[in-house]
Scaffold this motif. Structure first.
Motif, PDB file in Angstrom:
ATOM      1  N   GLN A   1       0.854  -1.195   0.000  1.00  0.00           N
ATOM      2  CA  GLN A   1       0.000   0.000   0.000  1.00  0.00           C
ATOM      3  C   GLN A   1       0.892   1.247   0.000  1.00  0.00           C
ATOM      4  OE1 GLN A   1      -3.185  -0.250   2.815  1.00  0.00           O
ATOM      5  NE2 GLN A   1      -3.778   1.873   2.610  1.00  0.00           N
ATOM      6  N   MET A   2       0.736   2.095  -0.978  1.00  0.00           N
ATOM      7  CA  MET A   2       1.488   3.335  -1.106  1.00  0.00           C
ATOM      8  C   MET A   2       2.989   3.064  -1.275  1.00  0.00           C
ATOM      9  SD  MET A   2      -0.527   5.832   1.563  1.00  0.00           S
ATOM     10  CE  MET A   2      -0.182   4.830   3.000  1.00  0.00           C
ATOM     11  N   ARG A   3       3.718   4.129  -1.461  1.00  0.00           N
ATOM     12  CA  ARG A   3       5.165   4.034  -1.600  1.00  0.00           C
ATOM     13  C   ARG A   3       5.857   4.571  -0.353  1.00  0.00           C
ATOM     14  NH1 ARG A   3       6.873   0.315  -5.151  1.00  0.00           N
ATOM     15  NH2 ARG A   3       6.107   0.666  -7.286  1.00  0.00           N
ATOM     16  N   SER A   4       7.047   4.085  -0.120  1.00  0.00           N
ATOM     17  CA  SER A   4       7.870   4.596   0.962  1.00  0.00           C
ATOM     18  C   SER A   4       8.107   6.089   0.769  1.00  0.00           C
ATOM     19  CB  SER A   4       9.204   3.857   0.990  1.00  0.00           C
ATOM     20  OG  SER A   4      10.131   4.518   1.816  1.00  0.00           O
ATOM     21  N   LEU A   5       8.126   6.843   1.854  1.00  0.00           N
ATOM     22  CA  LEU A   5       8.356   8.287   1.798  1.00  0.00           C
ATOM     23  C   LEU A   5       9.742   8.608   1.246  1.00  0.00           C
ATOM     24  CD1 LEU A   5       6.829   9.305   5.245  1.00  0.00           C
ATOM     25  CD2 LEU A   5       5.787   9.591   2.992  1.00  0.00           C
TER      26      LEU A   5
ATOM     27  N   ILE B   1       5.389  -2.412   5.775  1.00  0.00           N
ATOM     28  CA  ILE B   1       6.436  -2.438   6.795  1.00  0.00           C
ATOM     29  C   ILE B   1       7.507  -1.383   6.530  1.00  0.00           C
ATOM     30  CG2 ILE B   1       7.971  -4.133   5.698  1.00  0.00           C
ATOM     31  CD1 ILE B   1       8.228  -5.398   8.553  1.00  0.00           C
ATOM     32  N   VAL B   2       7.529  -0.778   5.326  1.00  0.00           N
ATOM     33  CA  VAL B   2       8.519   0.270   5.047  1.00  0.00           C
ATOM     34  C   VAL B   2       8.146   1.587   5.714  1.00  0.00           C
ATOM     35  CG1 VAL B   2       9.044  -0.791   2.817  1.00  0.00           C
ATOM     36  CG2 VAL B   2       7.438   1.143   2.909  1.00  0.00           C
ATOM     37  N   HIS B   3       6.912   1.729   6.170  1.00  0.00           N
ATOM     38  CA  HIS B   3       6.462   3.002   6.738  1.00  0.00           C
ATOM     39  C   HIS B   3       6.879   3.130   8.203  1.00  0.00           C
ATOM     40  CE1 HIS B   3       4.354   3.557   3.041  1.00  0.00           C
ATOM     41  NE2 HIS B   3       3.525   2.528   3.254  1.00  0.00           N
ATOM     42  N   PRO B   4       7.453   4.262   8.600  1.00  0.00           N
ATOM     43  CA  PRO B   4       7.972   4.410   9.963  1.00  0.00           C
ATOM     44  C   PRO B   4       6.961   4.101  11.061  1.00  0.00           C
ATOM     45  CG  PRO B   4       8.759   6.203   8.591  1.00  0.00           C
ATOM     46  CD  PRO B   4       7.760   5.438   7.759  1.00  0.00           C
ATOM     47  N   ASP B   5       5.721   4.584  10.913  1.00  0.00           N
ATOM     48  CA  ASP B   5       4.779   4.390  12.018  1.00  0.00           C
ATOM     49  C   ASP B   5       4.309   2.950  12.120  1.00  0.00           C
ATOM     50  OD1 ASP B   5       3.445   5.847  14.197  1.00  0.00           O
ATOM     51  OD2 ASP B   5       1.629   5.069  13.241  1.00  0.00           O
ATOM     52  N   VAL B   6       4.260   2.248  11.004  1.00  0.00           N
ATOM     53  CA  VAL B   6       3.942   0.816  11.070  1.00  0.00           C
ATOM     54  C   VAL B   6       5.028   0.095  11.857  1.00  0.00           C
ATOM     55  CG1 VAL B   6       3.696  -1.307   9.721  1.00  0.00           C
ATOM     56  CG2 VAL B   6       2.561   0.802   8.970  1.00  0.00           C
ATOM     57  N   ARG B   7       6.279   0.454  11.581  1.00  0.00           N
ATOM     58  CA  ARG B   7       7.382  -0.148  12.335  1.00  0.00           C
ATOM     59  C   ARG B   7       7.307   0.213  13.822  1.00  0.00           C
ATOM     60  NH1 ARG B   7      12.745  -1.593   9.219  1.00  0.00           N
ATOM     61  NH2 ARG B   7      11.789  -2.305   7.278  1.00  0.00           N
ATOM     62  N   LYS B   8       6.885   1.408  14.103  1.00  0.00           N
ATOM     63  CA  LYS B   8       6.751   1.809  15.506  1.00  0.00           C
ATOM     64  C   LYS B   8       5.728   0.933  16.214  1.00  0.00           C
ATOM     65  CE  LYS B   8       5.538   5.678  18.538  1.00  0.00           C
ATOM     66  NZ  LYS B   8       5.034   7.081  18.607  1.00  0.00           N
TER      67      LYS B   8
END
Length: 598
Positions: free
Chosen positions: A325-329, A343-350
């Motif tokens: 879903q979406m692209r990495s920032l 999993i590439v998104h910072p808040d998902v990792r948080k």
């Protein structure tokens, strides 16, 4: 359906590399031969039982729930529960850490602790049926007569019979001094007991041949309040002199609670109608036996949330790696796909790391507490027994409240990773949230745990036990304080330990002037204390990981442990600053609010 892989590697890391439990328990004669390979082999088989036998029943058990026959008062558990329990008994699992005198295998409690974490991950509702038996067993083992032990403990150890704690009543909640259940002495030394109990987990079911209820009641003419409460054995079926089952006793299920979660467990309204019971311990001293059960249950409830945190994390991690879903920032990462894995998104990792950090920190604390429990009861050195008991008493409310609060945070975060799919039943994530929610409430709400910690366990002895735990932190700081690679873990831990002394003293002074100050600060205080304890164990785990890496160990497990430790100290541990500030804000903004709450 949710999946689950027993976290055996992390359990082994905590037991054998960080806490070195076999060395710690070796001075105890009955554990002198306990070895790493045996413990690992048992837990590997236990993990198979959890993941292969009871995990498949978790979703179906939640959907089906328990059914009460209003005529016979019999409760039928969900499909497969009874058969799974039979396999549990046949496998000898109930007896793992039981006393060999009563048919137990005599293994260290840490084995049972890790096994039950896996059971809770797989199916908390099912696990509560055998789980409640441990507390009842412990109370009888500590306070029962030889005859009572002979009558009940063998079959409770084997799992043939289960046990419950029949404590609270509709009008009194946790204030057991208000209870009305009565016990009338009989000429033969038994008692005829009459009353009503509610919220009795596993209070009636079809999984075992007998249910041994431990019931709090008030003997005729007993003193008012908690000082007039006694404890009784009230079996579902009376037991004949030869150990066979006799007639049905006057204790039965009058209704099942319709609950938010743990649908597969029978939370029963228990009617006691002239049931025959025998007293455990002395008249009006029932709280002694009750606290044995309650302390076991509080450690057990923390373990329930630990299990749910772990399984929620595992499923959220797998989903985050697969869902695109979406692209990495910072630019596309999966260029061969139309979007990146979330999993590439910072808040998902948080969110994922929050659950991972709370699961692994909780596991270290829970295992440490079971080692303390064994040392308290069986260590040959009286000072070790005393110190272990004191520190365990301090940590018990933290295990119950901090781990269950963290379970709430973690299961919600893991459900959030799924986005809209997390709110849909088919993925199983919303069940983890629902099932965990009770853990913050029963066996004494987390507010009660917080009051117990601050008022009784800390201020009650002027911080003496807290200082004993502080010495453990001080020793670690002294050992690693000049190690630059440990600075990111040791420095914040040492700072909080120093602040904790001042913080506690300040609250104690304010509480001496106005008791509401303790009530206003207690919940925040426990959470600060929880982070202090977690910080200590995370620093110890980071210490071992760094040592292994320095020695050339290339196992990625150790790098993962270091990365999680860094996340914990950077993103979760700093919560303590806010908590200390809100605790210091005092009671006035809470109590001077009659207009706001009119």
């Amino acid at each position: 359906m949710p999946q689950y892989s027993p976290p055996l590697r992390d359990m082994q890391f905590v037991m054998h590399e960080v806490l070195k439990v076999t060395d710690e328990l070796k001075p105890i004669a009955k554990y002198a031969d306990a070895d790493v390979d045996t413990i690992n082999a048992i837990l590997e088989e236990g993990g198979k039982f959890a993941s292969e036998v009871i995990l498949p029943l978790n979703v179906s058990g939640d959907e089906e729930g328990c059914k009460l026959d209003p005529v016979t008062h019999a409760v039928t558990t969900p499909k497969g529960f009874k058969e799974a329990y039979k396999k549990y008994v046949e496998g000898g699992w109930p007896a793992l850490s039981g006393d060999p005198e009563f048919g137990g295998q005599g293994l260290p409690l840490v084995v049972n602790q890790c096994f039950y974490e896996m059971l809770n991950s797989a199916n908390q509702a099912w696990t509560m049926y055998p789980g409640l038996t441990h507390g009842a067993h412990a109370a009888l083992h500590s306070h029962g007569t030889d005859e009572q032990k002979k009558t009940y403990l063998h079959k409770m150890t084997s799992g043939e019979w289960t046990g419950t704690m029949c404590l609270t009543e509709p009008h009194c909640g946790t204030d057991l001094g208000l209870m009305r259940t009565k016990a009338e002495p009989q000429p033969d030394g038994s008692y005829k007991i009459t009353g009503n109990k509610i919220f009795i987990s596993a209070g009636e079911h079809d999984m075992a041949g007998n249910i041994i209820h431990l019931v709090l009641a008030r003997v005729t003419d007993a003193p008012a309040g908690i000082k007039g409460v006694s404890l009784f054995i009230v079996p579902k079926f009376l037991v004949n002199a030869d150990g066979t089952l006799g007639e049905r006793n006057g204790i039965y299920c009058g209704g099942l609670e319709h609950k938010m979660g743990i649908h597969g467990n029978a939370t029963a309204q228990i009617v006691i109608d002239g049931a025959i019971g025998t007293m455990v311990g002395q008249p009006n001293k029932g709280m002694q036996g009750m606290f044995v059960m309650m302390n076991a249950a509080r450690l057990g409830v923390g373990n329930q949330s630990l299990g749910l945190t772990e399984v929620a994390y595992q499923n959220a991690l797998a989903y985050a790696k697969d869902r695109i879903q979406m692209r990495s920032l910072s630019g596309p990462k999966a260029k061969d796909k139309p979007a990146d894995p979330i999993i590439v998104h910072p808040d998902v990792r948080k969110m994922l790391l929050t659950a991972k950090a709370y699961a692994e920190g909780g596991r270290a604390l829970a295992i440490y507490c079971t080692v303390l429990l064994d040392k308290e009861h069986y260590h040959p050195d009286e000072k070790v027994r005393k110190d272990s008991g004191e520190i365990l008493s301090l940590l018990t409310p933290i295990v119950k409240a901090f781990l269950t609060d963290n379970g709430h945070i973690s299961t919600n975060a893991c459900m959030q990773v799924f986005g809209g799919h997390g709110f849909i039943k088919e993925w199983g994530m919303e069940q983890f949230v629902r099932d965990n929610r009770i853990n913050m409430i029963y066996e004494g709400t987390n507010t009660i745990q917080s009051l117990d910690l601050l008022a009784r366990k800390v201020l009650g002895n002027n911080g003496a036990t807290l200082k004993k735990f502080g010495k453990l932190i001080g020793a670690l700081v002294a050992e690693e304080g000049v190690n630059e690679k440990m600075a990111e873990f040791i420095n914040p831990l040492a700072y909080l330990a120093d602040q904790m002394t001042k913080f506690t003293t300040e609250l104690g002074f304010k509480g001496f002037q106005n008791a509401d100050e303790v009530g206003a600060a207690a919940v925040d205080y426990l959470r600060v204390a929880g982070h202090l304890v977690f910080g200590y164990f995370w620093a110890r785990m980071a210490q071992v990981a760094l040592q292994e890496i320095a020695a050339g160990n290339t196992d990625s497990f150790y790098l993962a442990k270091l990365q999680t430790a860094r996340f914990y100290f950077a993103k979760l541990f700093p919560e303590t600053a806010t908590l200390m500030r809100t605790a210091r804000s005092g009671s006035k903004v809470l109590m001077d609010t009659d207009a706001a709450l009119a």
